[in-house]
Scaffold this motif. Structure first.
Motif, PDB file in Angstrom:
ATOM      1  N   THR A 178       0.867  -1.241   0.031  1.00 12.10           N
ATOM      2  CA  THR A 178       0.118  -0.047  -0.062  1.00 12.10           C
ATOM      3  C   THR A 178       0.816   1.320  -0.029  1.00 12.10           C
ATOM      4  OG1 THR A 178      -1.776  -1.099   1.235  1.00 12.10           O
ATOM      5  CG2 THR A 178      -1.734   1.232   1.476  1.00 12.10           C
ATOM      6  N   ILE A 180       1.238   4.810   0.632  1.00  9.50           N
ATOM      7  CA  ILE A 180       1.027   6.379   1.234  1.00  9.50           C
ATOM      8  C   ILE A 180       1.598   7.353   0.695  1.00  9.50           C
ATOM      9  CG2 ILE A 180       0.691   7.216   3.541  1.00  9.50           C
ATOM     10  CD1 ILE A 180       0.842   4.503   4.949  1.00  9.50           C
ATOM     11  N   THR A 201      -2.759   3.316  -3.946  1.00 12.10           N
ATOM     12  CA  THR A 201      -2.392   4.563  -3.335  1.00 12.10           C
ATOM     13  C   THR A 201      -3.390   5.379  -2.593  1.00 12.10           C
ATOM     14  OG1 THR A 201      -0.824   4.649  -5.171  1.00 12.10           O
ATOM     15  CG2 THR A 201      -1.090   6.462  -3.723  1.00 12.10           C
ATOM     16  N   VAL A 202      -2.764   5.618  -1.124  1.00 12.81           N
ATOM     17  CA  VAL A 202      -3.862   6.511  -0.255  1.00 12.81           C
ATOM     18  C   VAL A 202      -3.218   7.714   0.134  1.00 12.81           C
ATOM     19  CG1 VAL A 202      -5.088   4.460   0.539  1.00 12.81           C
ATOM     20  CG2 VAL A 202      -2.939   5.169   1.708  1.00 12.81           C
ATOM     21  N   VAL A 204      -2.395  10.890   2.515  1.00  6.95           N
ATOM     22  CA  VAL A 204      -2.728  11.715   3.661  1.00  6.95           C
ATOM     23  C   VAL A 204      -2.028  12.842   3.772  1.00  6.95           C
ATOM     24  CG1 VAL A 204      -2.485   9.354   4.891  1.00  6.95           C
ATOM     25  CG2 VAL A 204      -0.458  10.779   4.688  1.00  6.95           C
ATOM     26  N   VAL A 210      -3.237  10.198   9.334  1.00  7.54           N
ATOM     27  CA  VAL A 210      -2.446   8.909   9.571  1.00  7.54           C
ATOM     28  C   VAL A 210      -3.162   8.087  10.752  1.00  7.54           C
ATOM     29  CG1 VAL A 210      -0.446   7.968  10.573  1.00  7.54           C
ATOM     30  CG2 VAL A 210      -0.284  10.056   9.040  1.00  7.54           C
ATOM     31  N   LEU A 213      -5.871   6.204   9.233  1.00  6.19           N
ATOM     32  CA  LEU A 213      -5.580   5.043   8.190  1.00  6.19           C
ATOM     33  C   LEU A 213      -5.803   3.692   8.318  1.00  6.19           C
ATOM     34  CD1 LEU A 213      -4.720   5.511   5.186  1.00  6.19           C
ATOM     35  CD2 LEU A 213      -2.258   5.452   6.159  1.00  6.19           C
ATOM     36  N   VAL A 215      -4.868  -0.303   6.265  1.00  5.13           N
ATOM     37  CA  VAL A 215      -4.289  -0.806   5.259  1.00  5.13           C
ATOM     38  C   VAL A 215      -4.521  -1.836   5.084  1.00  5.13           C
ATOM     39  CG1 VAL A 215      -2.311   1.021   5.276  1.00  5.13           C
ATOM     40  CG2 VAL A 215      -2.132  -1.014   6.470  1.00  5.13           C
ATOM     41  N   VAL A 221       3.886  -1.615   3.601  1.00  2.00           N
ATOM     42  CA  VAL A 221       3.640  -0.427   3.469  1.00  2.00           C
ATOM     43  C   VAL A 221       4.857   0.453   3.228  1.00  2.00           C
ATOM     44  CG1 VAL A 221       2.520   1.551   4.629  1.00  2.00           C
ATOM     45  CG2 VAL A 221       1.584  -0.701   5.367  1.00  2.00           C
ATOM     46  N   TYR A 223       5.707   4.726   1.770  1.00  2.00           N
ATOM     47  CA  TYR A 223       5.351   6.045   1.681  1.00  2.00           C
ATOM     48  C   TYR A 223       6.194   7.005   0.855  1.00  2.00           C
ATOM     49  CZ  TYR A 223       9.492   8.066   4.081  1.00  2.00           C
ATOM     50  OH  TYR A 223      10.829   8.409   4.351  1.00  2.00           O
ATOM     51  N   LEU A 241       3.751   7.978  10.743  1.00  8.23           N
ATOM     52  CA  LEU A 241       3.462   6.839  10.030  1.00  8.23           C
ATOM     53  C   LEU A 241       4.419   5.646  10.695  1.00  8.23           C
ATOM     54  CD1 LEU A 241       3.423   8.415   6.395  1.00  8.23           C
ATOM     55  CD2 LEU A 241       1.600   7.025   7.402  1.00  8.23           C
TER      56      LEU A 241
END
Length: 371
Positions: A178, A180, A201-202, A204, A210, A213, A215, A221, A223, A241
């Motif tokens: 995932t 971030i 993709t998410v 923040v 955060v 969030l 996942v 994960v 970023y 995170l």
């Protein structure tokens, strides 16, 4: 100079409007003052004229302007502008279209429009087969596919660091993470990066995001960040995170642009010696806005101005030292205009505070080179 009532009655405030300050464009300065701001020896209000004198006594006078360095154009912005300029020189038939703003500065955009560039929001506004420039902020793969389907002659002015972030997004998504993405919703750079792996993709924007969030797999994960964020705020978000996802992985090198970092660090140092900071840049320039925010978090009054016409004289009331910088998309000439405008309010001694030297340069795409 004009004194204009802001309302009716003896106690109504009034607006002081001055003639244009040299270098400040067509607009003059305006200050709103309370009625009776200056009183005579018997304590009676001396009226508008007295208040005008009192107001300008606080504003007009000698001061130091402390220039932050680096400031103004970075190498990526210069390359993007040269790309558009080169195409305007080399394309013989038809217009040169630019998707979105080539960089986030209205003066740059207007200058290129005067030279013949046509700015459009989306590709459906581009004539079939015409040349189109992708802005420095990058585009999603879907936009590239649309351009190819319409046989448009694409010239890519994407910043190299943005290209790096896109590449990382694809790589992280391909290994099953995932992704971030830390950034500001709606910014063109974020829209392009989100498009690389939209299903994985998410976004923040802050520490609160955060906390909320979720996942699919906390062990997979990664970023990435927008390149024009505030360094201090971004560090807080990444720390949050890591606290939530101990297996979090990041990019091999920082995503925040070196120019963004350098300009923020220069601002941090300059505001230590300044009573107020002016940052030249457009309101939609992320890196310019972040510079103002960084200054304010340091405890210094700070204002973003599009150009010299945006200066309000009361900002520099009793300010012995005015800090001055400019975002990475703002032309250097605009800084000179601000210096001229401040000179209209009294003698100015200019000093420079340098925190870094930038030697990076980028070469425009082949299609946009004039020699």
């Amino acid at each position: 100079m004009e004194v204009l009532p802001e309302g009716k009655g003896q106690g109504a405030p009034f607006r002081l409007r001055t003639s244009p300050v040299p270098g400040a464009g067509e607009a003059g300065a305006e200050v709103v003052l309370a009625a009776g701001a200056l009183r005579d020896g018997d304590g009676r209000a001396a009226g508008a004229a007295g208040a005008v004198v009192e107001a300008w006594a606080r504003v007009v006078g000698p001061r130091t302007v402390l220039l932050a360095s680096p400031r103004s154009f970075c190498a990526g912005v210069e390359c993007a502008i040269h790309t558009a300029e080169g195409l305007l020189t080399t394309v013989e038939d038809g217009a040169v279209f630019v998707r979105k703003q080539i960089v986030h500065d209205t003066h740059v955009v207007k200058d290129l429009e005067r030279r013949g560039a046509v700015f459009v929001a989306e590709l459906d506004e581009v004539l079939g087969g015409a040349a189109v420039v992708f802005s420095a902020h990058g585009v999603a793969p879907a936009v590239r596919a649309e351009a190819a389907a319409r046989h448009l002659a694409v010239v890519d002015a994407t910043w190299p660091l943005v290209t790096k972030v896109h590449s990382e997004a694809r790589r992280f998504a391909a290994r099953g993470d995932t992704v971030i993405l830390v950034g500001h919703r709606g910014h063109e750079e974020i829209e392009g990066t989100l498009g690389e792996a939209p299903g994985q993709t998410v976004l923040v924007e802050n520490v609160a995001d955060v906390a909320a969030l979720e996942v699919a797999d906390v062990s997979r994960v990664s970023y990435l960040t927008q390149t024009t964020l505030a360094v201090d705020e971004t560090a807080e978000i990444i720390a949050a995170l890591r606290a939530r996802f101990p297996a979090l992985r990041g990019p091999g090198s920082e995503d925040i642009c070196y120019a963004t970092t350098n300009r923020q660090q220069a601002v941090v140092e300059v505001v230590k010696r300044s009573d107020v900071l002016l940052v030249v840049g457009s309101a939609d320039s992320s890196n310019s806005v972040r510079m103002v925010e960084v200054a304010r978090r340091s405890g210094c009054a700070a204002h973003l101005v599009e150009d010299a016409s945006g200066i309000r004289p009361y900002w520099v009331e009793n300010a012995a030292t005015v800090g001055l910088s400019a975002g990475a998309s703002a032309p250097p000439a605009l800084v000179e205009d601000v210096l001229t405008a401040l000179g209209g309010l009294g003698p100015v001694a200019v000093a420079e505070h340098a925190t870094a030297t930038e030697t990076v340069s980028f070469v425009p795409p082949t299609a946009a080179r004039t020699s």
